[in-house]
Design an enzyme around this catalytic site. Sequence first.
Site, PDB file in Angstrom:
ATOM      1  N   GLY A 109       0.753  -1.218   0.085  1.00  0.00           N
ATOM      2  CA  GLY A 109      -0.109   0.226   0.153  1.00  0.00           C
ATOM      3  C   GLY A 109       0.774   1.208   0.032  1.00  0.00           C
ATOM      4  CG  ASP A 120      -6.628   6.307  11.025  1.00  0.00           C
ATOM      5  OD1 ASP A 120      -7.987   5.994  11.164  1.00  0.00           O
ATOM      6  OD2 ASP A 120      -5.995   6.135   9.874  1.00  0.00           O
TER       7      ASP A 120
END
Length: 555
Positions: A20, A135
């Site tokens: 990613g 997060d």
Amino acid sequence: MGSSPSTLERHGYTVVRELGQAVLVNSKDGDQCVIKKINLREETGKGSGNTDVCDAVETLLGLSHPHIVKHKTAFADDEYMYIVSEYCSGGDLYQKIKEQSEKREAFSEEQILDWILKICMALKYLHDLNVQHGDLQPKNIFFTEYGMIRLGEFGEFNERARQAGSTKDGALSYISPEILDGKTHDEKSDIWALGCVLYELCMLKSAFSAESTVKLIPKILNGSYPPLPHNISHNLQQLIEETLQTDPGKRPLAGEIIWKPFVLSFLTARSEKSIDELNDNLVKLRALADGLEKVHYGATVGSLTGGVIGAAGGITSIVGLILAPFTLGASLIVTGVGVGVAVAGGATAGISNITNMVNQSTDRKNIRSIILEFQEKMNSVVICLQHITEGMEELKHQISLKNEQQSPSGGTIVKVGTRVSRGLGAVPELVRLLQVANMGKVAAQAARAVRVAEVATGVFSAFFVALDVFFIAMDAKEIHNIRTTKASEADDMKSKLVLQSPEATDSDSGADQEPKSETMKFVKKIRETADELQMSLDELKEIISFIPKLPDIDA
């Protein structure tokens, strides 16, 4: 990743594949790591400056907790700052929830509590340092190759590392109402996200979901999530209800969650279970020493007499019966060795095979992983014990406050105490235990547990040194000793080896004599390490015995 390979290569890293927004690499020591980068020029353009980036990176590098991803080092070139962290090869919590959902099997409440409380401990550690995660979601909760849960992917850092045009996939479902109202993220926002993760573990689906963002936002603002079924315990239902309060002031702090009576009872029982598991690991570590000794004996016999290593006492038995259950990745001994073709009753293995065997970097890594796993699990137990003792002190304090409140001159209990001690009045046995408990002695056990961990750290460090020495020095010394002995005393040794046991092969002068071979030195070190760690575990078990056993409470 788009970074210059030369920058990574100059620092000893070889790219394996993209992950990613990150890249998986091999270090020069053979360890797998994850590297993310921050564009320093873009940060300067945003007005934040490189000083802010350095401060954020320094904070990450300073974090040290068994349930937070380890950030190892950082370096920079003219354009990017690179941050190196450990690679958690066990996947993430999102994957585990998805797999469980596909099987239509719920997680056990024991498993849910174990995971969520370890993440809660990580949050408390962060919040005590005035650091927010920012997060928290299942995709950012990872597992190591041996199953230890880790909190990673910090929000602020991810924002800096995220490439232009990319988005937080699915993160909106975990954002708290106050953030949607334009307020600043704080530790209570992390608690909301923790509640969302807890709900998802119980239900295998998000607490807040909708066909579109327009429909999702009102659900979050109103705290409207599908009700929990009756088979979920009251304790978990209450915890979800408290963490998903739309008013941040009504949500508990991370410490208040850990200090709940049912949580302390669970952590005590879980710590006892963990120590039993670590004792099993020591049994396997001692079995490793016995197996290496047998291989050493077989190799010596084979090199001096021209014989072969029997499967009953050689490589085959070690790989199949000792190492296979607990080594990680490729098996020790066999990897890259080419020990020969198995035959009925044995396997051919010349001295060159043994030489190759002990020099394999993967072998060293696998032995090291055994000890690292032990170290991480032991550190987790010590952290649990610290939280248990803190919680006991807090609960006893709240009982004192309740007694003062009931007296004419008493004051009022603060909101924190109300959340922590909810239900205490209805559990006379718990109140009695805490009232008579010697909290001075209980608190002393936490400090004692920390000292145990410090001693164990020294044991681990000494073992790693011995491990490196063994794999570096084994070749020349072992082969030289064998060949010299073969040339000068072949006939004499042949007759002795028929009668001697493996333990006697390395020395004729008694067990106390220092072994000459590197293999036997390492075997001795393994056994010493196992004995020292056994003493640490015994002391931790004794520490737990000092902690008052709270009754199971579902209230």
